[in-house]
Design a protein around this motif. Structure first.
Motif, PDB file in Angstrom:
ATOM      1  N   CYS A 143     -29.996  16.147 -17.309  1.00 34.24           N
ATOM      2  CA  CYS A 143     -31.205  16.468 -16.544  1.00 34.24           C
ATOM      3  C   CYS A 143     -30.852  16.432 -15.068  1.00 34.24           C
ATOM      4  CB  CYS A 143     -32.366  15.541 -16.884  1.00 34.24           C
ATOM      5  SG  CYS A 143     -32.285  13.919 -16.135  1.00 34.24           S
ATOM      6  N   LEU A 144     -31.776  16.960 -14.297  1.00 36.09           N
ATOM      7  CA  LEU A 144     -31.518  17.154 -12.874  1.00 36.09           C
ATOM      8  C   LEU A 144     -31.341  15.846 -12.103  1.00 36.09           C
ATOM      9  CD1 LEU A 144     -31.351  19.828 -11.363  1.00 36.09           C
ATOM     10  CD2 LEU A 144     -33.634  19.377 -10.485  1.00 36.09           C
ATOM     11  N   ARG A 145     -31.850  14.742 -12.708  1.00 38.14           N
ATOM     12  CA  ARG A 145     -31.719  13.457 -12.023  1.00 38.14           C
ATOM     13  C   ARG A 145     -30.355  12.833 -12.201  1.00 38.14           C
ATOM     14  NH1 ARG A 145     -36.993  10.883 -14.525  1.00 38.14           N
ATOM     15  NH2 ARG A 145     -38.429  12.013 -13.204  1.00 38.14           N
ATOM     16  N   ASP A 146     -29.538  13.355 -13.087  1.00 41.04           N
ATOM     17  CA  ASP A 146     -28.367  12.627 -13.542  1.00 41.04           C
ATOM     18  C   ASP A 146     -27.427  12.212 -12.422  1.00 41.04           C
ATOM     19  OD1 ASP A 146     -29.143  12.438 -16.102  1.00 41.04           O
ATOM     20  OD2 ASP A 146     -27.628  13.779 -16.937  1.00 41.04           O
ATOM     21  N   GLU A 147     -27.086  10.914 -12.432  1.00 40.16           N
ATOM     22  CA  GLU A 147     -26.225  10.317 -11.421  1.00 40.16           C
ATOM     23  C   GLU A 147     -24.784  10.588 -11.839  1.00 40.16           C
ATOM     24  OE1 GLU A 147     -28.570   8.808 -13.215  1.00 40.16           O
ATOM     25  OE2 GLU A 147     -30.097   8.224 -11.791  1.00 40.16           O
ATOM     26  N   ILE A 148     -24.002  11.224 -10.949  1.00 44.72           N
ATOM     27  CA  ILE A 148     -22.611  11.497 -11.345  1.00 44.72           C
ATOM     28  C   ILE A 148     -21.599  10.805 -10.449  1.00 44.72           C
ATOM     29  CG2 ILE A 148     -23.122  13.635 -12.593  1.00 44.72           C
ATOM     30  CD1 ILE A 148     -22.305  15.229 -10.215  1.00 44.72           C
ATOM     31  N   ALA A 149     -22.034  10.372  -9.278  1.00 49.68           N
ATOM     32  CA  ALA A 149     -21.145   9.596  -8.412  1.00 49.68           C
ATOM     33  C   ALA A 149     -22.006   8.814  -7.434  1.00 49.68           C
ATOM     34  CB  ALA A 149     -20.196  10.509  -7.649  1.00 49.68           C
ATOM     35  N   ALA A 150     -21.420   7.769  -6.859  1.00 50.40           N
ATOM     36  CA  ALA A 150     -22.144   7.011  -5.841  1.00 50.40           C
ATOM     37  C   ALA A 150     -21.173   6.541  -4.777  1.00 50.40           C
ATOM     38  CB  ALA A 150     -22.855   5.831  -6.471  1.00 50.40           C
ATOM     39  N   VAL A 151     -21.709   6.388  -3.568  1.00 53.12           N
ATOM     40  CA  VAL A 151     -20.895   6.066  -2.400  1.00 53.12           C
ATOM     41  C   VAL A 151     -21.495   4.856  -1.696  1.00 53.12           C
ATOM     42  CG1 VAL A 151     -20.241   6.914  -0.109  1.00 53.12           C
ATOM     43  CG2 VAL A 151     -20.236   8.483  -2.048  1.00 53.12           C
ATOM     44  N   ALA A 152     -20.636   3.981  -1.183  1.00 51.22           N
ATOM     45  CA  ALA A 152     -21.102   2.941  -0.257  1.00 51.22           C
ATOM     46  C   ALA A 152     -20.357   3.133   1.047  1.00 51.22           C
ATOM     47  CB  ALA A 152     -20.833   1.557  -0.821  1.00 51.22           C
ATOM     48  N   ALA A 153     -21.108   3.189   2.139  1.00 54.99           N
ATOM     49  CA  ALA A 153     -20.489   3.477   3.432  1.00 54.99           C
ATOM     50  C   ALA A 153     -21.119   2.634   4.528  1.00 54.99           C
ATOM     51  CB  ALA A 153     -20.633   4.964   3.748  1.00 54.99           C
ATOM     52  N   GLU A 154     -20.468   2.681   5.685  1.00 55.90           N
ATOM     53  CA  GLU A 154     -20.919   1.849   6.806  1.00 55.90           C
ATOM     54  C   GLU A 154     -22.272   2.283   7.356  1.00 55.90           C
ATOM     55  OE1 GLU A 154     -19.485  -0.860   7.689  1.00 55.90           O
ATOM     56  OE2 GLU A 154     -17.457  -0.707   6.859  1.00 55.90           O
ATOM     57  N   SER A 155     -22.631   3.547   7.168  1.00 55.25           N
ATOM     58  CA  SER A 155     -23.949   3.993   7.627  1.00 55.25           C
ATOM     59  C   SER A 155     -24.507   4.970   6.603  1.00 55.25           C
ATOM     60  CB  SER A 155     -23.847   4.683   8.993  1.00 55.25           C
ATOM     61  OG  SER A 155     -23.288   5.975   8.830  1.00 55.25           O
ATOM     62  N   LYS A 156     -25.811   5.153   6.695  1.00 63.09           N
ATOM     63  CA  LYS A 156     -26.492   6.089   5.812  1.00 63.09           C
ATOM     64  C   LYS A 156     -25.925   7.495   5.985  1.00 63.09           C
ATOM     65  CE  LYS A 156     -31.183   5.208   4.628  1.00 63.09           C
ATOM     66  NZ  LYS A 156     -32.546   5.031   5.088  1.00 63.09           N
ATOM     67  N   GLU A 157     -25.699   7.869   7.264  1.00 66.17           N
ATOM     68  CA  GLU A 157     -25.237   9.217   7.562  1.00 66.17           C
ATOM     69  C   GLU A 157     -23.864   9.464   6.941  1.00 66.17           C
ATOM     70  OE1 GLU A 157     -26.634   7.161   9.790  1.00 66.17           O
ATOM     71  OE2 GLU A 157     -28.505   8.275  10.052  1.00 66.17           O
ATOM     72  N   ILE A 158     -22.996   8.460   7.053  1.00 58.94           N
ATOM     73  CA  ILE A 158     -21.646   8.618   6.488  1.00 58.94           C
ATOM     74  C   ILE A 158     -21.742   8.746   4.966  1.00 58.94           C
ATOM     75  CG2 ILE A 158     -19.361   7.538   6.177  1.00 58.94           C
ATOM     76  CD1 ILE A 158     -19.786   6.204   8.945  1.00 58.94           C
ATOM     77  N   ALA A 159     -22.619   7.935   4.370  1.00 58.56           N
ATOM     78  CA  ALA A 159     -22.767   7.988   2.911  1.00 58.56           C
ATOM     79  C   ALA A 159     -23.219   9.383   2.472  1.00 58.56           C
ATOM     80  CB  ALA A 159     -23.771   6.934   2.450  1.00 58.56           C
ATOM     81  N   VAL A 160     -24.168   9.953   3.202  1.00 58.22           N
ATOM     82  CA  VAL A 160     -24.671  11.289   2.851  1.00 58.22           C
ATOM     83  C   VAL A 160     -23.577  12.340   3.051  1.00 58.22           C
ATOM     84  CG1 VAL A 160     -26.341  13.067   3.526  1.00 58.22           C
ATOM     85  CG2 VAL A 160     -27.080  10.690   3.297  1.00 58.22           C
ATOM     86  N   GLN A 161     -22.840  12.175   4.135  1.00 55.31           N
ATOM     87  CA  GLN A 161     -21.741  13.116   4.424  1.00 55.31           C
ATOM     88  C   GLN A 161     -20.668  13.035   3.330  1.00 55.31           C
ATOM     89  OE1 GLN A 161     -20.168  12.425   8.339  1.00 55.31           O
ATOM     90  NE2 GLN A 161     -18.943  14.301   8.263  1.00 55.31           N
ATOM     91  N   ALA A 162     -20.410  11.822   2.882  1.00 51.36           N
ATOM     92  CA  ALA A 162     -19.394  11.643   1.838  1.00 51.36           C
ATOM     93  C   ALA A 162     -19.802  12.354   0.545  1.00 51.36           C
ATOM     94  CB  ALA A 162     -19.174  10.148   1.574  1.00 51.36           C
ATOM     95  N   LEU A 163     -21.085  12.312   0.229  1.00 54.41           N
ATOM     96  CA  LEU A 163     -21.561  12.993  -0.984  1.00 54.41           C
ATOM     97  C   LEU A 163     -21.208  14.476  -0.929  1.00 54.41           C
ATOM     98  CD1 LEU A 163     -25.127  11.541  -1.748  1.00 54.41           C
ATOM     99  CD2 LEU A 163     -22.926  10.809  -2.651  1.00 54.41           C
ATOM    100  N   LYS A 164     -21.295  15.032   0.278  1.00 60.79           N
ATOM    101  CA  LYS A 164     -21.017  16.467   0.432  1.00 60.79           C
ATOM    102  C   LYS A 164     -19.542  16.790   0.229  1.00 60.79           C
ATOM    103  CE  LYS A 164     -24.959  17.172   3.421  1.00 60.79           C
ATOM    104  NZ  LYS A 164     -25.387  16.895   4.800  1.00 60.79           N
ATOM    105  N   LEU A 165     -18.703  15.781   0.377  1.00 58.21           N
ATOM    106  CA  LEU A 165     -17.264  16.019   0.226  1.00 58.21           C
ATOM    107  C   LEU A 165     -16.811  15.886  -1.226  1.00 58.21           C
ATOM    108  CD1 LEU A 165     -15.966  14.069   3.357  1.00 58.21           C
ATOM    109  CD2 LEU A 165     -16.150  16.554   3.085  1.00 58.21           C
TER     110      LEU A 165
END
Lengths: 286, 771
Positions: free
Chosen positions: B99-121
């Motif tokens: 389903c569309l909610r499915d979690e496939i990876a997760a990131v922990a980073a020093e800031s929210k912005e970095i975490a979001v950026q990492a998801l894009k990579l």
């Protein structure tokens, strides 16, 4: 999210910023811009922030002999609170008053509503019905004036060029008349925080004998742009507003419908939009 | 003591009391999950599937290289048990998404912005397949298996949970029926729209090996157990600290993957990790009310008495199972036991699809069941030619009744509630029917509801523990297992204690947020907190009072039966002398018996477990309500204006009229939204309106006139006679609105929400027929 913000205080600063920046967007009330920016990966442009601009031509609502000049930084709340507008242009007053919510009306600007060029823009629809003119300022300081009907060229598209800014809208004061039949009908699910599913703006002037001598009709959310239903307005000319035959009301509604080319989307089907447009069009003559 | 006499004497109960947490909430001092900031905290973000059904491979190497990224995990990095009520839900998905909610990876980073950026990579290579989005498709023999993790597949292919219930002789009752109606009702997905979005802060200590979770859960002790099971650690090594919860409404009854994901990231990094949803993620990734299709057949005899009901229900479970799959427990009660009915057959299937999964939501299936049943009742009345109000009154539930399912109503205000709203709605208000142009049509609709009002024995214990501590200065601390999610229960607890001990509310603290401190409770659900936690508190206080009175009798040199608590004193009624409570406490503490004034109590309701056929008296008390709704329908636009909602509800006893009114008004408005505007639109597994712009939650300007008439039946089981009341106001509202609209336009809408477009279509079809 990183981006550059320039906050001009004067017209000169503003024009300079427009000249210096290659890619920029104007920010005034930010009620549309911030949600838009949130969706973007990289902003890729600067914001020319108009919130601190002191130029009164941009900010005021000013009444002259023949026209009212509404600065594009005037808020929806300013329109709502303007007594002259409430009395002479109920259509504009009502449209501003049903825009979003009271909180948003304090910051949302006339210019933002126009330049977003949404087919469901409420203030825009009202301004089309009263045949306002758009006063556009270029970065070199030149002014040009265009009829508002020519301002909207597509969904989210205006006829303005990159190096231009909308300074004011100019509303002609009602010609000699006896009564104003004017209003804004907004159809949606909620009573506030709603985006029109169908809207109808009408501004009809009659003489002492209740004969219609001027009629402006505009429709929203039923075509790629807000449409001025000129023939529908013409259809009413010469008729007595207090005794319009039900058949004529329906003919009028059909005239309005000719300007609509609604689509089906999340909020309503094309069928619903047409039905409702027909019904509310005839309702203004009942 | 008679009710009047008791009420007369009450000083706190029944008097309006602002919520004790109102001050911190309105001044911004309340600490929500969004306000938690811990030293060295990292920010977590989750990568969710782009497709509702797809195979995939994943490469996180680029994300790991980004400066500021501390940890990136996929299914390969974790060793966890599956979660959910059916243990059919992997925390991180491997190889396939459902389903569309499915979690496939997760990131922990020093800031929210970095975490979001990492998801894009993160590079994901999808191989999208054809998803199954219609539960009826999933039930076909040729359908593939959607959830491969469910171990117990005995219920049938693609069925997560099946219920079958029967009582009475269906065939005989069908024969007795003068009229029978049979219809299909379709219910939408709606979502909770909690003002605070989902949040979690997990803090694992590598030194103590203990995990602290700052969580918004409604069920801290079940959550602690579920988390421990998921992470394969000991529950006692998990401390759950509940933050101020910005809306629950059932959405926080289950633990969802983002919560163990935060815990895993914290365990891997040895630093606190916080995950907070943004609003769009909240719409996409938090559970919904069950969408379902209900086929209902029901009959009536020539005298207007109900004969039988048969319900066949297909529920869209989505890709995984939550507690929400057990909503048929509640739905079957409505079909078997709301109004007296001699025979009932109920069958439901929660069917897996590749849609986003459903969860639990205030009312727990009951708004759906009540809509279908109350619409059916109107249709029966029309067919028999009987008045809709008369039919409801003659079939109403009554005191002493034991329903076909075995629910026993020791108190029952059903008929009284019906009579009240019928009577009150007759007196037309100023707006109703005034605009009698042919454009506007007016209608009135009625609906009742039955819901548990004394807990619900579903889990092994439906109990709640309380510890009370009276300090040397006469201030009381209540440590309760129960949870405050905005419903006002801690205020009610303080009021009960204040009434009992004559200590002012300002001297009472309620501690209820820390599993390391508070005693066990099953959680906030089933409108149970006032009833269960209230009784638990009264149990503890009664022990405390015995201790105090013994000492006071010594001090005042009198017998214990002549002592009463008044104005923070223990007073002898005969001798007219008294001693301050705090002095008694100090005497107990500092001289013989040298004890603290602390007591514990655990209350377990007297309710029964239902047997394998779902029969038994599952709750300590039952709440009944009736609503009448008046609407104006604009035949030009199809818009419904809900003018008035008349609410009469058997609440047992009004404890805090202010809190009660708040719950009623909030519930009704939620019901109006369910009735006319709210729907989470899903097409091919994708959510089309994950925002308030197009998800039409109502606003302050849509609030109708709400007229509330509490009905007091003084249930002997409840604290001061009170029953659970909090879900009830939402339950019959949509049903009553639909009935009112049908009354106005003389055509019926069989699905919710009753939108302007459906109304205009119904009017058009009706006109074509008439022509």
């Amino acid at each position: 999210m990183k981006f550059n913000v320039i906050s001009p205080k004067t017209k000169t600063d503003l024009l300079k910023a427009m000249k210096n920046e290659t890619y920029f967007r104007f920010g005034a009330g930010y009620t549309d811009l911030i949600p838009e920016m949130k969706k973007m990966e990289d902003i890729g442009y600067s914001i020319i922030n108009l919130a601190q601009l002191n130029d009164q031509t941009f900010r005021n609502i000013k009444r002259g002999q023949d026209v009212i000049r509404i600065g594009t930084l005037a808020t929806a709340a300013q329109i709502v609170n303007d007594e002259f507008i409430a009395e002479n242009f109920p259509v504009l007053h009502q449209a501003a008053n049903c825009l979003a919510s009271s909180q948003i009306r304090q910051v949302a600007t006339v210019g933002g509503n126009l330049c977003t060029a949404s087919p469901s823009g409420d203030i825009s629809c009202a301004l089309v019905s009263i045949q306002a003119q758009c006063e556009i300022l270029s970065e070199s300081g030149n002014l040009r004036l265009i009829p508002i009907a020519d301002f909207f060229i597509g969904p989210r598209k205006t006829s303005m060029k990159n190096n231009e800014i909308l300074r004011s809208v100019i509303v002609p004061i009602n010609v000699k008349h006896h009564e104003v039949h004017s209003g804004f009908l907004k159809v949606g699910t909620r009573r506030s925080m709603e985006c029109s599913v169908v809207s109808l703006a009408y501004h009809i002037l009659t003489d002492k004998k209740a004969i219609i001598h001027k009629a402006g009709i505009a429709i929203g959310a039923v075509a790629p742009t807000i449409r001025y239903a000129e023939e529908a307005g013409n259809f009413l000319l010469g008729k007595n507003i207090s005794s319009i035959h039900p058949d004529d009301s329906e003919l009028f509604a059909n005239e309005v419908l000719k300007y609509a080319s609604p689509i089906s989307d999340l909020r309503a089907s094309a069928w619903y939009r047409s039905e409702v447009l027909f019904n509310i069009s005839k309702s203004i003559l009942e | 003591m008679s009710n009047e006499k008791m009420t007369e004497k009450l000083k706190v109960i029944g008097k309006p009391q602002p919520k004790i947490d109102a001050g911190i909430r309105i001044t911004g001092k309340a600490v929500y999950g969004q306000d938690i900031k811990l030293p060295y905290m990292l920010y977590g973000a989750i990568l969710r599937s782009e497709h509702p059904y797809s195979g995939f491979s994943i490469d996180v190497s680029e994300a790991k290289k980004l400066e500021g990224v501390v940890c990136v995990i996929t299914a390969d990095d974790v060793d966890c048990n599956n979660i959910s009520y059916r243990k059919d839900h992997p925390i991180l998905k491997k190889g396939e998404v459902n389903c569309l909610r499915d979690e496939i990876a997760a990131v922990a980073a020093e800031s929210k912005e970095i975490a979001v950026q990492a998801l894009k990579l993160i590079k994901v290579n999808y191989k999208p397949g054809h998803g199954i989005y219609d539960p009826f498709e999933a039930l076909k023999p040729e359908a593939r298996i959607i959830n491969k993790y469910l171990k117990d597949t005995g219920q049938g292919k693609n069925i997560s949970h099946k219920f079958l219930y029967e009582h009475g002789n269906l065939d005989e009752e069908k024969r007795k029926s003068k009229e029978i109606v049979s219809n299909r009702f379709v219910l939408p997905r709606v979502t909770h729209c909690c003002l605070a979005t989902s949040n979690i802060t997990a803090d694992f200590s590598p030194v103590t090996k203990r995990l602290t979770l700052y969580s918004s859960t409604q069920v801290p002790f079940l959550y602690q157990r579920d988390m421990a099971h998921a992470l394969k650690i000991n529950p006692s090594d998990i401390r759950v600290v509940q933050v101020v919860i910005g809306g629950g409404f059932g959405s926080k009854l289950d633990m969802y993957p983002f919560e163990p994901i935060a815990a895993i990231l914290s365990m891997k990094t040895c630093r606190p990790v916080q995950i907070i949803f943004d609003r769009e993620e909240e719409f996409i990734a938090s559970p919904t009310r069950q969408a379902m299709v209900m086929d209902i057949e029901a009959g009536i005899d020539k005298n207007g008495r109900f004969t039988f009901r048969e319900a066949n229900i297909v529920i869209d479970n989505g890709a995984y199972t939550s507690w929400g799959a057990t909503t048929p427990f509640v739905m079957m009660q409505t079909f078997s036991s709301l109004y007296h009915v001699p025979a009932c057959r109920f069958e439901s299937k929660a069917v897996y699809t590749n849609n986003v999964y459903a969860g639990s939501f205030r009312g727990y299936g009951n708004p759906q069941a009540t809509f279908a049943l109350e619409s059916t009742i109107d249709l029966l009345a029309e067919k028999l030619g009987m008045s809709k109000t008369e039919m409801r009154l003659i079939n109403a539930n009554f005191k002493g009744e034991t329903s076909g399912q075995g629910l026993t109503y020791y108190t029952c205000g059903h008929k009284e509630a019906l009579e009240m709203v019928i009577d009150k709605s007759k007196n037309q208000n100023s707006e109703f029917g005034i605009r009698n142009e042919k454009r506007f049509l007016f209608g009135t609709g009625y609906a009742s509801m039955l819901h548990v009002g004394g807990g619900a024995k579903i889990y092994r214990s439906d109990g709640c523990g309380t510890r009370v501590n009276l300090d040397d200065y006469g201030h009381l601390t209540i440590i309760t297992g129960s949870t405050e999610i905005g419903q006002g229960s801690e205020t009610v607890l303080a009021m009960l204690a204040s009434e009992e001990l004559s200590i002012p509310i300002s001297k009472i603290k309620v501690i209820n947020t820390d599993t390391d401190v508070k005693p066990w409770d099953v959680g906030v659900h089933a409108s149970r907190t006032t009833f269960v936690a209230g009784n638990s508190l009264l149990g503890a206080i009664s022990k405390l009072k015995i201790k105090l009175i013994k000492k006071a009798a010594e001090i005042l040199q009198c017998t214990i039966d002549e002592l009463i608590f008044v104005n923070e004193e223990i007073k002898s009624e005969h001798k007219n002398n008294s001693v301050r409570i705090e002095k008694v406490v100090r005497e107990i503490h500092f001289s013989q018996p040298n004890e603290l004034c602390t007591e514990n109590f655990f209350y377990e309701p007297s309710s029964e477990f239902q047997d394998k056929d779902y029969k038994g008296n599952v709750s300590g008390a039952y709440a009944f309500a009736a609503q009448a709704v008046k609407v104006e329908v604009d035949t030009y636009t199809g818009n419904v204006k809900v003018l008035d909602v008349y609410v009469a509800q058997d609440v047992g006893k009004v404890l805090n009229p202010m809190g009660l009114t708040g719950q009623i008004e909030g519930g009704v408005l939620m019901g109006v939204g369910y009735g006319i505007s709210e729907e989470l639109m899903v097409e091919n597994g994708r959510i089309l309106n994950p925002n308030f712009h197009n998800y039409k939650m109502l606003t302050a300007s849509d609030v109708p006139n709400i007229h509330f008439y509490p009905i007091e039946t003084n249930d002997s089981q409840g604290p001061y006679g009170a029953k659970g009341m909090a879900e009830a106001p939402l339950i019959p509202t949509a049903a009553a609105i639909a009935n009112a609209v049908a009354d106005a336009i003389q055509a019926r809408i069989y699905s919710l929400p009753v939108t302007p477009e459906k109304i205009l279509k119904a009017l058009k079809e009706k006109n074509i027929k008439h022509k």
